[in-house]
Motif scaffolding. Structure first.
Motif, short mmCIF file in Angstrom:
data_model
loop_
_atom_site.label_atom_id
_atom_site.label_comp_id
_atom_site.label_asym_id
_atom_site.label_seq_id
_atom_site.Cartn_x
_atom_site.Cartn_y
_atom_site.Cartn_z
N LEU A 77 0.81 -1.23 0.00
CA LEU A 77 0.00 0.00 0.00
C LEU A 77 0.84 1.27 0.00
CD1 LEU A 77 -2.84 1.18 -0.02
CD2 LEU A 77 -2.82 1.11 2.48
N GLU A 78 1.86 1.34 0.89
CA GLU A 78 2.63 2.59 1.00
C GLU A 78 3.32 2.92 -0.33
OE1 GLU A 78 2.36 4.77 3.38
OE2 GLU A 78 0.92 3.36 4.27
N THR A 79 3.93 1.91 -0.95
CA THR A 79 4.59 2.13 -2.25
C THR A 79 3.58 2.56 -3.29
OG1 THR A 79 6.01 0.29 -1.63
CG2 THR A 79 6.17 1.02 -3.91
N ASP A 80 2.42 1.90 -3.31
CA ASP A 80 1.37 2.24 -4.28
C ASP A 80 0.94 3.70 -4.12
OD1 ASP A 80 1.42 -0.32 -5.25
OD2 ASP A 80 -0.40 -0.97 -4.20
N LEU A 81 0.75 4.12 -2.86
CA LEU A 81 0.28 5.50 -2.63
C LEU A 81 1.31 6.50 -3.14
CD1 LEU A 81 -1.29 5.16 0.95
CD2 LEU A 81 -2.47 5.19 -1.27
N ALA A 82 2.60 6.21 -2.90
CA ALA A 82 3.65 7.12 -3.38
C ALA A 82 3.63 7.19 -4.91
CB ALA A 82 5.01 6.65 -2.87
N MET A 83 3.42 6.03 -5.55
CA MET A 83 3.39 6.01 -7.03
C MET A 83 2.21 6.82 -7.56
SD MET A 83 4.31 2.00 -7.52
CE MET A 83 4.75 1.77 -9.21
N LEU A 84 1.07 6.66 -6.91
CA LEU A 84 -0.13 7.38 -7.37
C LEU A 84 0.04 8.89 -7.17
CD1 LEU A 84 -2.83 4.91 -6.03
CD2 LEU A 84 -2.35 5.43 -8.43
N GLU A 85 0.60 9.26 -6.03
CA GLU A 85 0.80 10.68 -5.77
C GLU A 85 1.76 11.27 -6.81
OE1 GLU A 85 1.80 11.73 -1.72
OE2 GLU A 85 0.78 13.65 -2.12
N GLY A 86 2.80 10.49 -7.16
CA GLY A 86 3.77 10.95 -8.15
C GLY A 86 3.15 11.18 -9.52
N ARG A 87 2.02 10.52 -9.80
CA ARG A 87 1.38 10.68 -11.11
C ARG A 87 0.18 11.64 -11.05
NH1 ARG A 87 4.59 6.84 -13.97
NH2 ARG A 87 3.40 6.84 -15.89
N GLY A 88 0.04 12.35 -9.95
CA GLY A 88 -0.99 13.38 -9.91
C GLY A 88 -2.38 12.88 -9.58
N CYS A 89 -2.46 11.73 -8.92
CA CYS A 89 -3.77 11.24 -8.48
C CYS A 89 -4.25 12.11 -7.31
CB CYS A 89 -3.60 9.77 -8.04
SG CYS A 89 -5.12 8.97 -7.59
N ASP A 90 -5.54 12.42 -7.27
CA ASP A 90 -6.05 13.32 -6.24
C ASP A 90 -6.56 12.57 -5.02
OD1 ASP A 90 -5.77 15.81 -7.74
OD2 ASP A 90 -7.29 14.93 -9.06
N VAL A 91 -7.23 11.45 -5.25
CA VAL A 91 -7.88 10.73 -4.15
C VAL A 91 -7.65 9.23 -4.34
CG1 VAL A 91 -10.09 10.24 -3.00
CG2 VAL A 91 -9.70 12.48 -4.04
N VAL A 92 -7.36 8.53 -3.25
CA VAL A 92 -7.28 7.07 -3.30
C VAL A 92 -8.27 6.50 -2.30
CG1 VAL A 92 -5.83 5.03 -2.98
CG2 VAL A 92 -4.83 7.13 -3.92
N PHE A 93 -9.10 5.60 -2.77
CA PHE A 93 -10.02 4.89 -1.87
C PHE A 93 -9.49 3.47 -1.73
CE2 PHE A 93 -14.22 2.51 -1.54
CZ PHE A 93 -14.34 2.73 -0.16
N ALA A 94 -9.07 3.13 -0.51
CA ALA A 94 -8.47 1.82 -0.26
C ALA A 94 -9.16 1.20 0.96
CB ALA A 94 -6.97 1.95 -0.03
#
Ligand code: AMP
Length: 290
Positions: A77-94
């Motif tokens: 999860l932590e790695t995924d969140l960093a990757m998503l943030e790096g690509r400009g994702c605004d919201v993650v629902f997990a």
């Protein structure tokens, strides 16, 4: 980037009338790679500067059979969140698993047409699990559009059908397959492969690429094409073919010869305990896939 795991918080986010629009959703099971991130890029493009890109991360137990790899499916999860943030994702629902399924849940979404063959034949529980979770995620996050990869070609077709037949107000956007440099389609499951299996797995995209060349040279006989693909894959001793099929790209029904609408070659092949899928969608004047 906002990270939400609680369903009430998700509802509050969705109910916020000042929330930016359009909202474009990328549903995933996590263990992200460039294939997933290309979907986020496409979502960003579609949402525009004023819109919102949301991703979901949830390893959905309902789409795994008891003997399948739910327990060992990679989670990071932590790695995924960093990757998503790096690509400009605004919201993650997990969400957590218990929040998503009541212990006595008894309603599911069943697609009984285009999901019956190919993956549906090998994994009978799969599309009911997929449709049910995607319907739930659409209800919870209420996107205007959602992006799915053509790597899971049949899944994309099944989701389009579900949205049409159940009147979800969600535009479904398909995204091209992203591959490793040797052609292997990116997949979270590639991490399971041993070095030898990984080396041999590149045969899948090579076999599909050769089929495309044969089609471009004028071959229209589907059995001949499938025979070539099977032979090429079988040349790798660690491979075990589940299916190699030639179907109409829209109806997913078997065809004998390439007609006006082209051909989808879809395959599932085991390397050891790892089952990989890939496909080539060939349309006249528009070659896609491998
Ligand atoms: P998954 O996490 O495997 O459920 O995949 C989430 C989404 O990413 C699905 O829409 C997949 O089709 C898509 N996806 C997975 N791998 C790739 C890839 N190599 N290229 C493009 N899309 C992909």
């Amino acid at each position: 980037m906002r990270v939400i795991s609680d369903l009430d918080e998700c509802r509050a986010w969705v109910g916020d009338r000042s929330a930016p629009r359009p909202r474009v959703l990328v549903p995933t099971m996590g263990a992200l790679h460039e294939g997933h991130l290309s979907l986020v890029d496409l979502a960003r493009e579609r949402a525009g500067d004023d819109g919102e890109v949301a991703a979901t991360i949830f390893v959905n137990p309902a789409q795994f059979a008891p003997h399948e790899d739910f327990d060992r499916y990679p989670r990071q999860l932590e790695t995924d969140l960093a990757m998503l943030e790096g690509r400009g994702c605004d919201v993650v629902f997990a969400p957590e698993r218990p929040a998503m399924y009541a212990p006595d849940a008894s309603v599911a979404v069943v697609e009984s047409g285009i999901g019956a063959g190919l993956e549906g034949a090998s994994r009978p529980q799969f599309f009911t699990g997929v449709c049910t979770i995607v319907a739930k995620l659409f209800n919870l996050t209420q996107p205007d559009a959602a992006v799915f990869g053509e790597k899971d070609y049949q899944q994309l077709a099944v989701i389009r059908r579900m949205v049409r037949d159940l009147d979800f107000p969600v535009e479904i956007i398909g995204a091209p397959i992203v591959r490793e440099t040797d052609g292997l389609a990116m997949s979270s499951r590639n991490a399971y492969l041993s070095d030898d299996e990984r080396a041999q797995a590149s045969v899948l995209s090579r076999a599909l690429g050769e089929a495309r060349e044969l089609i471009q040279q004028g071959q229209v006989d589907v059995l001949t094409l499938l025979g070539q693909v099977e032979q090429r894959i079988a040349s790798q001793p660690l491979s075990r073919i589940d299916y190699v099929a030639g179907v109409h790209p829209d109806t997913l029904e078997s065809i004998d010869a390439i007609g006006e609408d082209g051909l989808l070659i879809a395959l599932a092949v085991w390397f050891g305990k790892t089952r990989l899928i890939d496909n080539l969608c060939w349309r006249r004047n528009l070659a896609g896939g491998a």
